[in-house]
Design an enzyme around this catalytic site. Structure first.
Site, PDB file in Angstrom:
ATOM      1  N   GLY A  43      -5.242   3.166   7.656  1.00  0.00           N
ATOM      2  CA  GLY A  43      -5.776   2.015   6.934  1.00  0.00           C
ATOM      3  C   GLY A  43      -5.382   0.694   7.567  1.00  0.00           C
ATOM      4  N   LYS A  92      -1.034 -11.660   3.608  1.00  0.00           N
ATOM      5  CA  LYS A  92      -1.849 -10.961   4.612  1.00  0.00           C
ATOM      6  C   LYS A  92      -1.672 -11.618   5.975  1.00  0.00           C
ATOM      7  CE  LYS A  92      -6.358  -8.898   5.489  1.00  0.00           C
ATOM      8  NZ  LYS A  92      -5.747  -7.607   5.879  1.00  0.00           N
ATOM      9  N   HIS A 128      -7.987 -13.196   0.400  1.00  0.00           N
ATOM     10  CA  HIS A 128      -6.856 -12.270   0.230  1.00  0.00           C
ATOM     11  C   HIS A 128      -5.590 -13.024  -0.182  1.00  0.00           C
ATOM     12  CE1 HIS A 128      -9.352  -9.445   2.595  1.00  0.00           C
ATOM     13  NE2 HIS A 128      -8.658  -8.515   1.969  1.00  0.00           N
ATOM     14  N   GLU A 186       9.904   4.656   6.763  1.00  0.00           N
ATOM     15  CA  GLU A 186       9.989   3.186   6.867  1.00  0.00           C
ATOM     16  C   GLU A 186      10.570   2.834   8.241  1.00  0.00           C
ATOM     17  OE1 GLU A 186       9.484   0.159   6.392  1.00  0.00           O
ATOM     18  OE2 GLU A 186       8.302   0.214   4.562  1.00  0.00           O
ATOM     19  N   ASN A 196     -11.422  -0.494   5.272  1.00  0.00           N
ATOM     20  CA  ASN A 196     -11.398  -0.496   3.807  1.00  0.00           C
ATOM     21  C   ASN A 196     -11.762   0.909   3.350  1.00  0.00           C
ATOM     22  OD1 ASN A 196     -12.099  -0.886   0.979  1.00  0.00           O
ATOM     23  ND2 ASN A 196     -11.957  -3.073   1.443  1.00  0.00           N
ATOM     24  N   MET A 232       0.825  -1.214   0.000  1.00  0.00           N
ATOM     25  CA  MET A 232       0.000   0.000   0.000  1.00  0.00           C
ATOM     26  C   MET A 232       0.854   1.257   0.000  1.00  0.00           C
ATOM     27  SD  MET A 232      -3.106  -0.407  -0.531  1.00  0.00           S
ATOM     28  CE  MET A 232      -3.499   1.314  -0.232  1.00  0.00           C
TER      29      MET A 232
HETATM   30  N1  LIG Z   1      -8.007   0.103   4.971  1.00  0.00           N
HETATM   31  C1  LIG Z   1      -7.761  -0.291   3.716  1.00  0.00           C
HETATM   32  O1  LIG Z   1      -8.431   0.135   2.744  1.00  0.00           O
HETATM   33  C2  LIG Z   1      -6.637  -1.241   3.479  1.00  0.00           C
HETATM   34  C3  LIG Z   1      -5.891  -1.669   4.526  1.00  0.00           C
HETATM   35  N2  LIG Z   1      -4.788  -2.444   4.338  1.00  0.00           N
HETATM   36  C4  LIG Z   1      -4.010  -2.732   5.519  1.00  0.00           C
HETATM   37  O2  LIG Z   1      -2.822  -1.933   5.479  1.00  0.00           O
HETATM   38  C5  LIG Z   1      -1.786  -2.609   6.182  1.00  0.00           C
HETATM   39  C6  LIG Z   1      -0.545  -2.735   5.288  1.00  0.00           C
HETATM   40  O3  LIG Z   1      -0.845  -3.568   4.205  1.00  0.00           O
HETATM   41  P1  LIG Z   1       0.259  -3.890   3.085  1.00  0.00           P
HETATM   42  O4  LIG Z   1       0.754  -2.631   2.478  1.00  0.00           O
HETATM   43  O5  LIG Z   1      -0.314  -4.940   2.224  1.00  0.00           O
HETATM   44  O6  LIG Z   1       1.417  -4.528   3.995  1.00  0.00           O
HETATM   45  P2  LIG Z   1       2.992  -4.557   3.745  1.00  0.00           P
HETATM   46  O7  LIG Z   1       3.548  -5.564   4.690  1.00  0.00           O
HETATM   47  O8  LIG Z   1       3.286  -4.676   2.289  1.00  0.00           O
HETATM   48  O9  LIG Z   1       3.468  -3.088   4.205  1.00  0.00           O
HETATM   49  C7  LIG Z   1       3.544  -2.649   5.525  1.00  0.00           C
HETATM   50  C8  LIG Z   1       4.738  -1.716   5.592  1.00  0.00           C
HETATM   51  O10 LIG Z   1       4.762  -1.078   6.872  1.00  0.00           O
HETATM   52  C9  LIG Z   1       6.114  -0.997   7.272  1.00  0.00           C
HETATM   53  N3  LIG Z   1       6.214  -0.800   8.709  1.00  0.00           N
HETATM   54  C10 LIG Z   1       5.951  -1.670   9.710  1.00  0.00           C
HETATM   55  N4  LIG Z   1       6.248  -1.123  10.901  1.00  0.00           N
HETATM   56  C11 LIG Z   1       6.712   0.126  10.645  1.00  0.00           C
HETATM   57  C12 LIG Z   1       7.208   1.182  11.468  1.00  0.00           C
HETATM   58  N5  LIG Z   1       7.263   1.079  12.787  1.00  0.00           N
HETATM   59  N6  LIG Z   1       7.603   2.322  10.859  1.00  0.00           N
HETATM   60  C13 LIG Z   1       7.537   2.465   9.514  1.00  0.00           C
HETATM   61  N7  LIG Z   1       7.098   1.499   8.694  1.00  0.00           N
HETATM   62  C14 LIG Z   1       6.687   0.341   9.259  1.00  0.00           C
HETATM   63  C15 LIG Z   1       6.725  -2.330   6.797  1.00  0.00           C
HETATM   64  O11 LIG Z   1       8.141  -2.285   6.761  1.00  0.00           O
HETATM   65  C16 LIG Z   1       6.073  -2.454   5.438  1.00  0.00           C
HETATM   66  O12 LIG Z   1       6.843  -1.792   4.428  1.00  0.00           O
HETATM   67  C17 LIG Z   1      -2.375  -3.956   6.631  1.00  0.00           C
HETATM   68  O13 LIG Z   1      -2.864  -3.822   7.945  1.00  0.00           O
HETATM   69  C18 LIG Z   1      -3.544  -4.143   5.657  1.00  0.00           C
HETATM   70  O14 LIG Z   1      -4.533  -4.987   6.136  1.00  0.00           O
HETATM   71  C19 LIG Z   1      -4.389  -2.843   3.094  1.00  0.00           C
HETATM   72  C20 LIG Z   1      -5.116  -2.469   2.010  1.00  0.00           C
HETATM   73  C21 LIG Z   1      -6.302  -1.644   2.098  1.00  0.00           C
HETATM   74  O1  LIG Z   2      -4.291  -6.618   3.615  1.00  0.00           O
HETATM   75  C1  LIG Z   2      -4.886  -6.332   2.553  1.00  0.00           C
HETATM   76  O2  LIG Z   2      -4.388  -6.523   1.441  1.00  0.00           O
HETATM   77  C2  LIG Z   2      -6.209  -5.685   2.659  1.00  0.00           C
HETATM   78  N1  LIG Z   2      -6.611  -5.338   3.838  1.00  0.00           N
HETATM   79  C3  LIG Z   2      -7.831  -4.691   4.157  1.00  0.00           C
HETATM   80  C4  LIG Z   2      -8.655  -5.583   5.079  1.00  0.00           C
HETATM   81  O3  LIG Z   2      -8.087  -6.159   6.017  1.00  0.00           O
HETATM   82  O4  LIG Z   2      -9.856  -5.687   4.867  1.00  0.00           O
HETATM   83  C5  LIG Z   2      -8.566  -4.166   2.959  1.00  0.00           C
HETATM   84  C6  LIG Z   2      -8.410  -4.965   1.703  1.00  0.00           C
HETATM   85  O5  LIG Z   2      -9.295  -6.034   1.718  1.00  0.00           O
HETATM   86  C7  LIG Z   2      -6.984  -5.400   1.440  1.00  0.00           C
END
Ligand SMILES: NC(=O)C1=CN([C@@H]2O[C@H](COP(=O)(O)OP(=O)(O)OC[C@H]3O[C@@H](n4cnc5c(N)ncnc54)[C@H](O)[C@@H]3O)[C@@H](O)[C@H]2O)C=CC1
Ligand SMILES: O=C(O)C1=N[C@H](C(=O)O)C[C@H](O)C1
Length: 272
Positions: free
Chosen positions: A101, A162, A158, A37, A127, A16
């Site tokens: 998010g 995840k 997913h 990061e 979401n 993301m």
């Molecule tokens: N609300 C929404 O619409 C959505 C929510 N998500 C959520 O977003 C979160 C991240 O998802 P992804 O990008 O797929 O995961 P990812 O694992 O690809 O990315 C997470 C990033 O956060 C970084 N990170 C962790 N701790 C950190 C810290 N203390 N300081 C700085 N950076 C740190 C990691 O190094 C990593 O680069 C998950 O909880 C996911 O479920 C994902 C997609 C949509």
């Molecule tokens: O981790 C993901 O990728 C996503 N996380 C969110 C969730 O936990 O619902 C939103 C989306 O589905 C993608």
């Protein structure tokens, strides 16, 4: 003319994080002013554009969130629960809009976000897409229209990276279904079936999580009755939908006072 809001993205190298950076870079409504990061990450000190394999963007990746937030009007944060709690306190200090998010937070961690929202707008949703936030409303309406003769099951699918289940979206949908029935989700939630579980309890809301490959995110709400089924479905095929929603929230938040908000507020969807 007023300057465009400056935005910091945390978790810059994540799935993301990179999508958000691309979305802000392409936007005419906001500027990317910082990227964060975790300490020890290979990208620290590098230009974010170059680290992502493209042209330089003039913004260096830092592991110092306080310094990054100090000059920002908004922080967009899709990281991990502990990191998000730290960023909430720092966004409050900087009086920056905090768009959250991150999913997988416990009830206690969600409660711990509260104090920070006394000092800045905090917008959180499991979401950020328009489609899912509409589906949440439809789920509440359908659950209110049907009685417990219809079993409700939330099925989420997913990618294999995840780390949390049920997904944040599945929980939003489950909460909406429970609200539609005038119940608290905690009282009727059925998670993690395995072994001799016994027959399904009338009125429960079940959750099923599937993980595999590179699936962006799919959610079904199944209402299963005698001789008929209704399925409400959302399928995400591109993470850009979440990034666009988050950017919209960051811009919307510029005109709000301190407090906690969600995407229903941002999108101006009809009353609950
Ligand atoms: N609300 C929404 O619409 C959505 C929510 N998500 C959520 O977003 C979160 C991240 O998802 P992804 O990008 O797929 O995961 P990812 O694992 O690809 O990315 C997470 C990033 O956060 C970084 N990170 C962790 N701790 C950190 C810290 N203390 N300081 C700085 N950076 C740190 C990691 O190094 C990593 O680069 C998950 O909880 C996911 O479920 C994902 C997609 C949509
Ligand atoms: O981790 C993901 O990728 C996503 N996380 C969110 C969730 O936990 O619902 C939103 C989306 O589905 C993608």
């Amino acid at each position: 003319m007023a300057e465009l809001p400056g935005i910091v993205v945390t978790g810059a190298s994540g799935r993301m994080g990179q999508m958000l950076i691309e979305t802000i870079r392409a936007s005419e409504k906001a500027r990317l002013v910082g990227v964060v990061e975790r300490a020890g990450h290979d990208w620290i000190g590098q230009d974010i554009g170059a680290a992502m394999g493209g042209a330089e963007l003039g913004v260096r990746v830092t592991d110092d969130p306080l310094e990054a937030f100090a000059n920002a009007q908004a922080v967009i944060d899709f990281t991990a629960p502990e990191a998000t709690l730290e960023f909430a306190a720092l966004a409050a200090q900087a009086r920056a809009v905090h768009v959250i998010g991150t999913t997988g937070m416990t009830d206690a961690q969600i409660a711990d976000l509260g104090p920070a929202a006394r000092h800045c707008p905090q917008i959180r949703a499991g979401n950020m897409s328009l489609g899912v936030n509409l589906l949440v409303q439809l789920t509440r309406q359908v659950a209110a229209a049907l009685d417990a003769d219809f079993d409700i099951e939330v099925i989420e699918v997913h990618h294999n990276k995840k780390v949390d289940a049920p997904s944040g979206t599945a929980l939003m949908l489950g909460e909406a279904a429970a609200e539609g029935r005038g119940q608290n989700l905690a009282d009727i939630s059925d998670r993690g079936r395995d072994g001799i579980t016994g027959a399904r309890k009338r009125g429960d809301i079940g959750f099923t999580a599937i993980r595999g490959g590179d699936i962006v995110g799919e959610h079904d709400v199944l209402f299963a009755g005698e001789g008929e089924r209704i399925v409400l479905r959302h399928m995400a095929t591109d993470r850009a939908i979440f990034a666009r929603g988050a950017l919209k929230a960051a811009i919307w938040g510029q005109d709000q006072g301190p407090g906690q908000y969600d995407m229903v507020d941002v999108l101006g969807l009809s009353a609950r």
